[in-house]
Design an enzyme around this catalytic site. Structure first.
Site, short mmCIF file in Angstrom:
data_model
loop_
_atom_site.label_atom_id
_atom_site.label_comp_id
_atom_site.label_asym_id
_atom_site.label_seq_id
_atom_site.Cartn_x
_atom_site.Cartn_y
_atom_site.Cartn_z
N ASN A 148 -16.44 -37.00 10.85
CA ASN A 148 -17.34 -36.48 9.80
C ASN A 148 -18.52 -35.68 10.35
O ASN A 148 -18.98 -34.72 9.73
CB ASN A 148 -17.80 -37.59 8.85
CG ASN A 148 -18.53 -38.70 9.54
OD1 ASN A 148 -18.40 -38.89 10.75
ND2 ASN A 148 -19.30 -39.46 8.79
N PRO A 172 -12.21 -37.87 20.87
CA PRO A 172 -12.65 -37.46 19.54
C PRO A 172 -11.63 -37.90 18.49
O PRO A 172 -10.50 -38.26 18.83
CB PRO A 172 -12.70 -35.93 19.64
CG PRO A 172 -11.81 -35.56 20.77
CD PRO A 172 -11.72 -36.75 21.69
N SER A 224 -14.82 -46.70 11.21
CA SER A 224 -14.87 -47.69 10.13
C SER A 224 -14.90 -49.12 10.70
O SER A 224 -14.44 -49.35 11.82
CB SER A 224 -13.65 -47.51 9.24
OG SER A 224 -12.49 -47.65 10.02
N GLU A 245 -20.81 -48.46 15.82
CA GLU A 245 -21.54 -47.72 14.78
C GLU A 245 -20.56 -47.51 13.65
O GLU A 245 -19.64 -46.68 13.76
CB GLU A 245 -22.00 -46.35 15.33
CG GLU A 245 -23.04 -46.43 16.42
CD GLU A 245 -24.39 -46.92 15.90
OE1 GLU A 245 -24.62 -46.89 14.68
OE2 GLU A 245 -25.19 -47.36 16.73
N CYS A 279 -22.05 -41.43 7.12
CA CYS A 279 -22.16 -42.88 7.26
C CYS A 279 -23.41 -43.41 6.60
O CYS A 279 -23.39 -44.45 5.96
CB CYS A 279 -22.11 -43.28 8.73
SG CYS A 279 -23.37 -42.45 9.72
N GLU A 382 -17.54 -48.78 1.05
CA GLU A 382 -17.92 -47.40 1.36
C GLU A 382 -16.97 -46.46 0.62
O GLU A 382 -15.76 -46.54 0.80
CB GLU A 382 -17.82 -47.17 2.88
CG GLU A 382 -18.38 -45.86 3.33
CD GLU A 382 -18.29 -45.68 4.86
OE1 GLU A 382 -17.23 -45.98 5.42
OE2 GLU A 382 -19.28 -45.25 5.46
P1 NAD Z 1 -11.76 -44.48 11.87
O1 NAD Z 1 -12.20 -45.89 12.02
O2 NAD Z 1 -10.53 -44.20 11.11
O3 NAD Z 1 -11.55 -43.79 13.29
C1 NAD Z 1 -12.59 -43.69 14.23
C2 NAD Z 1 -12.00 -43.39 15.60
O4 NAD Z 1 -11.24 -44.52 16.02
C3 NAD Z 1 -11.04 -42.21 15.65
O5 NAD Z 1 -11.26 -41.49 16.83
C4 NAD Z 1 -9.69 -42.86 15.64
O6 NAD Z 1 -8.68 -42.08 16.25
C5 NAD Z 1 -9.96 -44.10 16.46
N1 NAD Z 1 -9.02 -45.20 16.23
C6 NAD Z 1 -8.33 -45.49 15.12
N2 NAD Z 1 -7.60 -46.63 15.29
C7 NAD Z 1 -7.85 -47.05 16.56
C8 NAD Z 1 -7.41 -48.15 17.34
N3 NAD Z 1 -6.57 -49.08 16.84
N4 NAD Z 1 -7.87 -48.28 18.60
C9 NAD Z 1 -8.75 -47.38 19.11
N5 NAD Z 1 -9.20 -46.30 18.43
C10 NAD Z 1 -8.76 -46.13 17.16
O7 NAD Z 1 -13.03 -43.73 11.25
P2 NAD Z 1 -13.13 -42.21 10.80
O8 NAD Z 1 -12.38 -42.06 9.52
O9 NAD Z 1 -12.81 -41.31 11.92
O10 NAD Z 1 -14.69 -42.08 10.53
C11 NAD Z 1 -15.29 -42.44 9.33
C12 NAD Z 1 -16.03 -43.75 9.47
O11 NAD Z 1 -16.99 -43.63 10.51
C13 NAD Z 1 -16.81 -44.10 8.23
O12 NAD Z 1 -16.72 -45.48 7.98
C14 NAD Z 1 -18.23 -43.72 8.62
O13 NAD Z 1 -19.21 -44.40 7.87
C15 NAD Z 1 -18.25 -44.08 10.05
N6 NAD Z 1 -19.33 -43.39 10.76
C16 NAD Z 1 -20.37 -44.13 11.23
C17 NAD Z 1 -21.43 -43.50 11.87
C18 NAD Z 1 -22.58 -44.29 12.43
O14 NAD Z 1 -23.29 -43.77 13.27
N7 NAD Z 1 -22.80 -45.52 12.01
C19 NAD Z 1 -21.41 -42.12 12.04
C20 NAD Z 1 -20.34 -41.39 11.54
C21 NAD Z 1 -19.30 -42.06 10.90
#
Ligand code: NAD
Length: 511
Positions: A148, A172, A224, A245, A279, A382
């Protein structure tokens, strides 16, 4: 893996396609890096990291500021990559770059000061020693990022970890791999002679899991809470330290004397900007009953004027992830079924507000919900879409109680006529960061730590805490002279030890 150095061979043959989320059009092919590729990246990071950590802090600062300058001069290219991969308007991508540059600059300039060794007092029993604490780099930090904010968010770990003297291997999101690769290419150009210090590996969950299992010295994850749990499980096997995070369900509290125009303006931007995929975006609003209706009118009036799309007039772009529209629809439908009102949008959301865009596609028109029961997913989960729920509360106490009842605790905002009273309300909120009379005000202040608790994760990025997060404190004592009574020697007579105990007892029992 990004590589402009000596390492050429890569065992990965599988690839995946990144796509424009607005149209589904393919953008580029990227390798799916497996455990072997990841292991090699970590190994190279370890070698480069030793030389990087050995540099004086001033040299690391100079290198990172060169990278910052290159990122600034290539701002258009990086922002274009962000916009292409996420679908967000170019201006939003430019804002993301602006914030990133501020953070990288702060981390580079302040790491030496924050992490400098410091003397501490020894206390009486060790008065023959001098004592100090130094912050040593961890070694290789693994960073797993979301899509995002594909520059700003991971750079909150990458920039700070590098500034603290570590190497970084970054995975990434599979939705934004090209942006990650571009960041690493620009690093290699700006900081020659450190091949492998900052490497990008691409792929989806499997690549992320391989990074978590690779033996990195810390894993900084953003995504997430569900994924955080899985990654933490992998880290647990090797006791790899973990920083999470995660998502948020951020609330805005509006008091009776708040500037309602300013509040409405900020709520609309915080809820609908980036199509609500932030987020720490605004998802819930608690307004005291006396101003609830007037605030809703102002929010609806402003939100009604906004259109999602791809053109220059679009306020925000598509939902980046296919399938997120279903989540938004579920939250909105459940709220309406439970008796909520929808002064804007509603049952036909998600759907395009722009006739030029494909209806029901990734574009979701703004949705404003009111009087949403607190147990609805729109209030508890969320949503990550361009929606906002505005509920009336009896008073500030109820607003605070409802805000704190969430299992998320990331950011929050307070709109209040008195800045002092606003800060007092902020201190009662269970949130990692609070803005008074603005939303997301903290994101632009690099010296402020950022992070949450509960389902929003743990640990902090940014600021001095964010630098220390990528170090291990090392305590050092230096014996200056022999103590009058050596309590750590078998040679010391028992009578001398007994006198020391008597003296200690006297010291600690007197008033
Ligand atoms: P996601 O959890 O689907 O994926 C995040 C990352 O994890 C990706 O790079 C993905 O490829 C990787 N991933 C997925 N499954 C994995 C596994 N089993 N093992 C290791 N890596 C794995 O999240 P998303 O959809 O990319 O991002 C959105 C989420 O991120 C939302 O919940 C948002 O609130 C959160 N977010 C938080 C912050 C913060 O600073 N707190 C900032 C931006 C986004």
């Amino acid at each position: 893996m990004t590589d402009t150095g000596t390492h050429r061979r890569t065992p990965s043959t599988a690839t995946f396609t990144s796509r424009d989320p607005a149209t589904g059009r393919p953008l580029a092919e990227h390798p799916v890096h497996g455990p072997e590729d990841v292991a090699r990246a970590v190994e190279r990071g370890r070698a480069a990291g030793v030389r990087w950590a050995a540099l004086p802090a001033a040299r690391r600062r100079a290198h990172l500021l060169s990278w910052k300058r290159l990122l600034a001069s290539e701002l258009d290219a990086v922002a274009a990559s962000v916009a292409a991969e996420t679908g967000k308007p170019l201006q939003d991508a430019e804002l993301e770059m602006l914030l990133t540059l501020e953070h990288l600059s702060w981390a580079a300039r302040n790491a030496g000061r924050v992490l400098r060794g410091r003397r501490v007092r020894t206390g009486l029993p060790a008065s023959n020693q001098s004592a100090s604490v130094v912050h040593r780099p961890l070694g290789v930090v693994g960073v797993i990022g979301p899509w995002n904010y594909p520059v700003y968010t991971p750079m909150g770990s990458i920039g700070y970890a590098l500034a603290a003297g570590n190497a970084v291997v970054f995975k990434p999101s599979e939705y934004t791999p090209g942006t990650g690769v571009l960041l690493a290419r620009l690093f290699e150009r700006a900081v020659p002679g450190f091949a492998g210090l900052f490497t990008v590996v691409t792929g989806a969950a499997g690549t992320g899991a391989a990074l978590a299992a690779s033996g990195v010295d810390k894993l900084a994850f953003t995504g997430s809470p569900g994924t955080a749990r899985k990654v933490m499980e992998v880290c647990a096997r090797s006791l790899t330290p973990f920083l999470a995070e995660c998502g948020g369900k951020d609330a805005v509290l509006v008091t009776a004397d708040a500037d309602l125009d300013a509040a409405a303006d900020a709520i609309v931007w915080g809820a609908l900007g980036n199509a609500g995929q932030t987020c720490a975006g605004v998802e819930r609003v608690y307004a005291v009953r006396a101003v609830h209706a007037r605030l809703c009118d102002r929010v609806v009036e402003r939100a009604r004027a906004l259109r999602p799309g791809t053109g220059p007039d679009a306020a925000y772009g598509p939902l980046t992830m296919p399938g997120q529209g279903d989540v938004v629809r579920r939250h909105v439908d459940a709220a309406l079924a439970a008796g909520a009102g929808a002064p804007l949008g509603g049952t036909d959301a998600p759907g395009s507000a722009d006739p030029a865009e494909p209806s029901g596609g990734p574009f979701v028109a703004p949705v404003v919900l009111v009087d949403v029961p607190e147990d609805c997913p729109a209030m508890t989960e969320e949503t990550f879409g361009p929606t906002v729920a505005i509920n009336a509360v009896a008073d500030v106490d109820e607003a605070v109680r409802r805000t704190n009842a969430s299992r998320y605790a990331l950011g929050a905002a307070v709109f209040c006529g008195s800045r002092r009273e606003g800060a007092a309300i902020a201190s009662r909120l269970r949130a990692g960061a609070v803005s008074v009379n603005s939303v997301l005000g903290f994101a632009a202040v690099p010296a402020l730590p950022f992070g949450g608790s509960g389902d929003s994760g743990f640990g902090r990025i940014h600021g001095a805490e964010g630098l220390r997060a990528f170090t291990a404190p090392q305590s050092v004592t230096v014996r200056r002279f022999a103590p009058p009574v050596d309590l750590t020697s078998f040679a010391t007579p028992s009578a001398a030890k007994a006198r020391a105990v008597a003296l200690t007892r006297w010291l600690h029992t007197r008033r």
